[in-house]
Design a protein around this motif. Structure first.
Motif, PDB file in Angstrom:
ATOM      1  N   GLY A 215       1.977  10.677   5.780  1.00 39.03           N
ATOM      2  CA  GLY A 215       2.034  11.266   7.106  1.00 39.03           C
ATOM      3  C   GLY A 215       1.582  10.281   8.169  1.00 39.03           C
ATOM      4  O   GLY A 215       1.164   9.155   7.882  1.00 39.03           O
ATOM      5  N   LEU A 216       1.662  10.712   9.403  1.00 41.25           N
ATOM      6  CA  LEU A 216       1.315   9.861  10.546  1.00 41.25           C
ATOM      7  C   LEU A 216      -0.129   9.356  10.472  1.00 41.25           C
ATOM      8  O   LEU A 216      -0.387   8.166  10.648  1.00 41.25           O
ATOM      9  N   ARG A 217      -1.075  10.246  10.196  1.00 37.12           N
ATOM     10  CA  ARG A 217      -2.484   9.834  10.158  1.00 37.12           C
ATOM     11  C   ARG A 217      -2.743   8.810   9.052  1.00 37.12           C
ATOM     12  O   ARG A 217      -3.463   7.845   9.249  1.00 37.12           O
ATOM     13  N   ARG A 218      -2.154   9.024   7.890  1.00 33.50           N
ATOM     14  CA  ARG A 218      -2.336   8.073   6.788  1.00 33.50           C
ATOM     15  C   ARG A 218      -1.742   6.709   7.163  1.00 33.50           C
ATOM     16  O   ARG A 218      -2.331   5.671   6.881  1.00 33.50           O
TER      17      ARG A 218
ATOM     18  N   TRP B 176     -13.147  12.719  10.389  1.00 35.33           N
ATOM     19  CA  TRP B 176     -13.964  12.024   9.391  1.00 35.33           C
ATOM     20  C   TRP B 176     -13.433  12.281   7.986  1.00 35.33           C
ATOM     21  O   TRP B 176     -13.317  11.380   7.174  1.00 35.33           O
ATOM     22  N   ALA B 177     -13.089  13.529   7.701  1.00 29.49           N
ATOM     23  CA  ALA B 177     -12.605  13.890   6.366  1.00 29.49           C
ATOM     24  C   ALA B 177     -11.320  13.137   6.022  1.00 29.49           C
ATOM     25  O   ALA B 177     -11.150  12.683   4.891  1.00 29.49           O
ATOM     26  N   THR B 178     -10.433  12.977   6.977  1.00 29.58           N
ATOM     27  CA  THR B 178      -9.179  12.266   6.747  1.00 29.58           C
ATOM     28  C   THR B 178      -9.437  10.792   6.438  1.00 29.58           C
ATOM     29  O   THR B 178      -8.858  10.235   5.503  1.00 29.58           O
ATOM     30  N   VAL B 179     -10.319  10.173   7.194  1.00 31.13           N
ATOM     31  CA  VAL B 179     -10.647   8.761   6.961  1.00 31.13           C
ATOM     32  C   VAL B 179     -11.295   8.603   5.591  1.00 31.13           C
ATOM     33  O   VAL B 179     -10.876   7.761   4.787  1.00 31.13           O
TER      34      VAL B 179
ATOM     35  N   GLN C 145      -2.326   1.021   8.691  1.00 36.82           N
ATOM     36  CA  GLN C 145      -2.062  -0.062   9.648  1.00 36.82           C
ATOM     37  C   GLN C 145      -3.360  -0.682  10.146  1.00 36.82           C
ATOM     38  O   GLN C 145      -3.472  -1.906  10.248  1.00 36.82           O
ATOM     39  N   GLU C 146      -4.344   0.158  10.462  1.00 38.36           N
ATOM     40  CA  GLU C 146      -5.628  -0.362  10.933  1.00 38.36           C
ATOM     41  C   GLU C 146      -6.361  -1.133   9.843  1.00 38.36           C
ATOM     42  O   GLU C 146      -6.949  -2.179  10.104  1.00 38.36           O
TER      43      GLU C 146
ATOM     44  N   ILE D 277       0.839  -1.197   0.000  1.00 42.73           N
ATOM     45  CA  ILE D 277       0.000   0.000   0.000  1.00 42.73           C
ATOM     46  C   ILE D 277       0.875   1.250   0.000  1.00 42.73           C
ATOM     47  O   ILE D 277       0.660   2.172  -0.781  1.00 42.73           O
ATOM     48  N   VAL D 278       1.884   1.256   0.861  1.00 43.50           N
ATOM     49  CA  VAL D 278       2.798   2.400   0.949  1.00 43.50           C
ATOM     50  C   VAL D 278       3.490   2.632  -0.387  1.00 43.50           C
ATOM     51  O   VAL D 278       3.551   3.766  -0.882  1.00 43.50           O
ATOM     52  N   ASN D 279       3.996   1.564  -0.995  1.00 43.74           N
ATOM     53  CA  ASN D 279       4.675   1.699  -2.287  1.00 43.74           C
ATOM     54  C   ASN D 279       3.748   2.232  -3.371  1.00 43.74           C
ATOM     55  O   ASN D 279       4.125   3.101  -4.150  1.00 43.74           O
ATOM     56  N   ARG D 280       2.521   1.724  -3.418  1.00 42.34           N
ATOM     57  CA  ARG D 280       1.570   2.170  -4.444  1.00 42.34           C
ATOM     58  C   ARG D 280       1.197   3.636  -4.241  1.00 42.34           C
ATOM     59  O   ARG D 280       1.105   4.392  -5.195  1.00 42.34           O
ATOM     60  N   LEU D 281       1.000   4.035  -2.982  1.00 43.30           N
ATOM     61  CA  LEU D 281       0.684   5.436  -2.710  1.00 43.30           C
ATOM     62  C   LEU D 281       1.836   6.340  -3.146  1.00 43.30           C
ATOM     63  O   LEU D 281       1.611   7.380  -3.757  1.00 43.30           O
ATOM     64  N   ARG D 282       3.051   5.933  -2.843  1.00 43.88           N
ATOM     65  CA  ARG D 282       4.215   6.725  -3.260  1.00 43.88           C
ATOM     66  C   ARG D 282       4.309   6.808  -4.782  1.00 43.88           C
ATOM     67  O   ARG D 282       4.625   7.859  -5.326  1.00 43.88           O
ATOM     68  N   GLN D 283       4.029   5.701  -5.470  1.00 39.60           N
ATOM     69  CA  GLN D 283       4.059   5.693  -6.932  1.00 39.60           C
ATOM     70  C   GLN D 283       3.062   6.687  -7.518  1.00 39.60           C
ATOM     71  O   GLN D 283       3.281   7.246  -8.586  1.00 39.60           O
TER      72      GLN D 283
END
Length: 95
Positions: free
Chosen positions: A17-20, A51-54, A25-26, A5-11
């Motif tokens: 950030g911390l919240r993401r 809520w907006a962040t989620v 992780q959850e 997930i992290v790699n795809r988001l970076r791509q």
């Protein structure tokens, strides 16, 4: 799964950030959530995430093919992670 997930988001040019990272992780721990609101209530209580962040993060993960919305019995949708070990098959092709 978290690394994928992290790699795809970076791509796709997204910052991590911390919240993401907490949301990722959850989601990896749960693999599926019954509703965005239920998921948000848990994250708000434990981490103070809005809520907006989620919702924004769920929308991004769906748009880049890492999550899938499932029609639920409630008026809200369930979400599940799509494991990228296997090719992603669009919903309209599945039977």
């Amino acid at each position: 799964m978290e690394d994928q997930i992290v790699n795809r988001l970076r791509q796709h040019g997204y910052q991590l950030g911390l919240r993401r990272m907490i949301i990722i992780q959850e989601l990896c721990r749960l693999n599926r959530i019954e509703s965005a609101e239920d998921f948000w209530l848990i994250l708000r209580e434990q981490h103070g995430i809005s809520w907006a962040t989620v919702y924004t993060n769920l929308r991004i993960l769906v748009s880049i093919g890492l999550m899938e919305k499932e029609a639920g019995l409630k008026k809200s949708c369930a979400y599940r992670l799509i494991h990228t070990d296997h090719p992603v098959i669009p919903a309209y092709v599945r039977t």
